[in-house]
Write an enzyme that holds these catalytic residues in place. Structure first.
Site, PDB file in Angstrom:
ATOM      1  N   ARG A 143       1.379  -1.079   0.021  1.00 10.63           N
ATOM      2  CA  ARG A 143       0.363  -0.305  -0.402  1.00 10.63           C
ATOM      3  C   ARG A 143       0.855   1.190   0.122  1.00 10.63           C
ATOM      4  O   ARG A 143       1.697   1.231   1.020  1.00 10.63           O
ATOM      5  CB  ARG A 143      -1.477   0.169   1.041  1.00 10.63           C
ATOM      6  CG  ARG A 143      -1.287   1.114   1.153  1.00 10.63           C
ATOM      7  CD  ARG A 143      -2.699   1.273   2.262  1.00 10.63           C
ATOM      8  NE  ARG A 143      -3.880   0.665   2.007  1.00 10.63           N
ATOM      9  CZ  ARG A 143      -5.200   0.785   2.344  1.00 10.63           C
ATOM     10  NH1 ARG A 143      -5.199   1.098   3.548  1.00 10.63           N
ATOM     11  NH2 ARG A 143      -5.973  -0.162   2.268  1.00 10.63           N
ATOM     12  N   HIS A 183      -7.086   0.863  -6.820  1.00 12.39           N
ATOM     13  CA  HIS A 183      -7.600   0.088  -5.405  1.00 12.39           C
ATOM     14  C   HIS A 183      -8.189  -1.292  -6.120  1.00 12.39           C
ATOM     15  O   HIS A 183      -9.086  -1.575  -6.183  1.00 12.39           O
ATOM     16  CB  HIS A 183      -8.461   0.426  -3.878  1.00 12.39           C
ATOM     17  CG  HIS A 183      -8.299  -0.064  -2.859  1.00 12.39           C
ATOM     18  ND1 HIS A 183      -7.312  -0.608  -2.589  1.00 12.39           N
ATOM     19  CD2 HIS A 183      -9.489   0.962  -1.579  1.00 12.39           C
ATOM     20  CE1 HIS A 183      -7.557  -1.719  -1.734  1.00 12.39           C
ATOM     21  NE2 HIS A 183      -8.616  -0.787  -0.665  1.00 12.39           N
ATOM     22  N   ASP A 220     -17.564   6.274  -1.819  1.00 11.53           N
ATOM     23  CA  ASP A 220     -16.183   6.196  -0.931  1.00 11.53           C
ATOM     24  C   ASP A 220     -15.947   7.628  -0.083  1.00 11.53           C
ATOM     25  O   ASP A 220     -16.950   8.900  -0.805  1.00 11.53           O
ATOM     26  CB  ASP A 220     -14.832   6.483  -1.803  1.00 11.53           C
ATOM     27  CG  ASP A 220     -13.489   5.463  -1.143  1.00 11.53           C
ATOM     28  OD1 ASP A 220     -13.983   6.470   0.041  1.00 11.53           O
ATOM     29  OD2 ASP A 220     -12.454   5.884  -2.042  1.00 11.53           O
ATOM     30  N   CYS A 233     -16.489   0.791   0.543  1.00 17.79           N
ATOM     31  CA  CYS A 233     -15.199   0.322   0.268  1.00 17.79           C
ATOM     32  C   CYS A 233     -15.085   0.064   2.566  1.00 17.79           C
ATOM     33  O   CYS A 233     -14.203  -0.561   2.559  1.00 17.79           O
ATOM     34  CB  CYS A 233     -14.185   0.776  -0.563  1.00 17.79           C
ATOM     35  SG  CYS A 233     -13.829   2.773  -0.469  1.00 17.79           S
ATOM     36  N   ARG A 277     -13.263  -9.359   1.409  1.00 20.11           N
ATOM     37  CA  ARG A 277     -11.916  -8.860   0.521  1.00 20.11           C
ATOM     38  C   ARG A 277     -11.090  -9.437   1.225  1.00 20.11           C
ATOM     39  O   ARG A 277      -9.961 -10.561   0.180  1.00 20.11           O
ATOM     40  CB  ARG A 277     -11.568  -7.507   0.966  1.00 20.11           C
ATOM     41  CG  ARG A 277     -12.092  -5.887   1.394  1.00 20.11           C
ATOM     42  CD  ARG A 277     -11.530  -5.672  -0.197  1.00 20.11           C
ATOM     43  NE  ARG A 277     -10.750  -5.436  -0.841  1.00 20.11           N
ATOM     44  CZ  ARG A 277      -9.766  -4.472   0.563  1.00 20.11           C
ATOM     45  NH1 ARG A 277     -10.231  -3.286   1.489  1.00 20.11           N
ATOM     46  NH2 ARG A 277      -8.543  -4.369   0.089  1.00 20.11           N
TER      47      ARG A 277
HETATM   48  N1  NVA Z   1      -9.823   6.117  -0.905  1.00 21.37           N
HETATM   49  C1  NVA Z   1      -9.743   6.311  -0.202  1.00 21.37           C
HETATM   50  C2  NVA Z   1      -9.955   4.543  -0.019  1.00 21.37           C
HETATM   51  C3  NVA Z   1      -9.539   3.989   1.531  1.00 21.37           C
HETATM   52  C4  NVA Z   1      -9.583   2.835   1.056  1.00 21.37           C
HETATM   53  C5  NVA Z   1      -8.388   6.202   0.662  1.00 21.37           C
HETATM   54  O1  NVA Z   1      -7.687   6.314  -0.827  1.00 21.37           O
HETATM   55  O2  NVA Z   1      -8.201   6.940   1.494  1.00 21.37           O
HETATM   56  N1   CP Z   2     -10.808  -0.178   2.072  1.00 24.23           N
HETATM   57  C1   CP Z   2     -10.342   0.105   2.712  1.00 24.23           C
HETATM   58  O1   CP Z   2      -9.331  -0.166   1.739  1.00 24.23           O
HETATM   59  O2   CP Z   2      -9.899  -0.376   4.038  1.00 24.23           O
HETATM   60  P1   CP Z   2      -8.625  -0.364   4.780  1.00 24.23           P
HETATM   61  O3   CP Z   2      -7.758   1.499   4.670  1.00 24.23           O
HETATM   62  O4   CP Z   2      -8.922  -0.259   5.664  1.00 24.23           O
HETATM   63  O5   CP Z   2      -7.689  -1.527   5.116  1.00 24.23           O
END
Ligand code: NVA
Ligand code: CP
Length: 330
Positions: A105, A132, A227, A267, A295
């Protein structure tokens, strides 16, 4: 053999994506009574490297790798030499000597691509600023289990044209879905992603559309999705974004505009009364916790497919494309 990566949704072909969803359903059904074939990662280790916070992704990969018989190694990047300036390339080369796959990530997609280019093992995108894709697999699994199929369904995404929207556009197109994104002007998904989704849709029957009116976009939708308005790294813009995005809240009005049995997805993490009203998030249309659970199953299926490709084994339903077989879909 070149490692098989999953950096973007389109690193799977339509057939492979469908095969991953089938595998995911199987893992879900057999979770409490797994068979010997359900441990394809036995004797393997997987690094889970996080440069941003996470609850779902981190936990579901950690548990998922263990359930597949493998050894997960969760790493907070800030506590490694990456935090002191070691290059991503040297880190990739070193991790490749210890582990059999790297789940990452991070921020820029380019950082992920550099890591993958320097790694000798599969690299999986666990969220970047651009996409994602693991989330989208779980989203499709959730829709499919509730609706029995994906092709021809309309998914309307309300809000920021961000990483989650990009992955829904691409994965939805691979599945033959219509994905409509309603965003405020200036916050639309990247044009290049929308174009790519429509190119894929030309073969699958899918369609990608960007709109600006939330209720018009929600009309007749099979699935409503939203989101956060400020993604990780955009915390400083939270207040200004809350004003701009207010008309795009996934609220009761949007639900009423959609099909009577509309499925509501998010999400997570969610902010009640910002991007989604509490009554909708916690209401009868919402499947957000099934979605979060999926997931786990979808990522186990993805890991199985990538490891099968590594071993040169043709997975049932993948057309036997093996390593690099997704090139045709790019
Ligand atoms: N768009 C959000 C998704 C979190 C799972 C982010 O990147 O923070
Ligand atoms: N939806 C998702 O990716 O959640 P987290 O940021 O908690 O991993």
């Amino acid at each position: 053999m070149t490692a098989r990566h999953f950096l973007l949704d389109t690193d799977l072909t339509s057939a492979e994506q469908a095969a991953v969803l089938d595998l995911a359903d199987g893992y879900k059904a057999r979770r409490r009574a797994p068979g010997p074939a359900d441990r394809p990662l036995a004797g393997r280790s997987v690094a889970l490297l996080f440069e941003k916070p996470s609850t779902r992704t981190r936990l579901s990969f950690d548990v998922g790798v263990a359930e597949l018989g493998g050894h997960p190694v969760v790493i907070d990047a800030a506590s490694t030499q990456l935090g002191r300036g070691e290059t991503i390339e040297d880190t990739a080369a070193v991790l490749s000597r210890y582990v059999d796959a790297i789940v990452v990530r991070t921020f820029a997609q380019e950082r992920l691509e550099r890591l993958a280019a320097a790694a000798n093992v599969p690299v999986i995108n666990a969220l970047s600023d651009h996409a994602h894709p693991c989330q989208a697999l779980a989203d499709l699994q959730t829709i499919r289990e509730r609706r029995g199929g994906l092709a021809g369904l309309t998914l309307t995404y309300l809000g920021d044209g961000n990483n989650v929207a990009h992955s829904l556009l691409l994965a939805g197109a691979l599945a033959g879905m219509r994905v409509h994104v309603a965003s405020p002007p200036g916050y639309e998904p990247f044009e290049q992603v929308v174009r790519h989704a429509n190119e894929i849709g030309a073969a699958t029957g899918g369609e990608a559309l960007v709109m600006h009116d939330a209720l018009e976009a929600a009309a007749g939708a099979d699935v409503l999705y939203t989101d956060v308005w400020a993604s990780m790294g955009q915390e400083g813009e939270s207040d200004s974004r809350s004003l701009v995005f207010q008309p795009y809240q996934l609220d009761e009005k949007a639900v009423e505009a959609a099909k009577p049995d509309v499925l509501v997805l998010h999400c997570l993490p969610a902010h009640r009364e910002l991007e989604i009203s509490g009554s909708v998030l916690d209401g009868p249309h919402s499947a957000v916790f099934d979605q979060a659970e999926n997931r786990l199953h979808a990522q186990k299926a993805l890991l199985s497919l990538l490891f099968a490709a590594e071993a040169g084994v043709a997975e049932a339903g993948t057309g036997g494309t093996g390593a690099g077989g997704a090139d045709a879909a790019r």
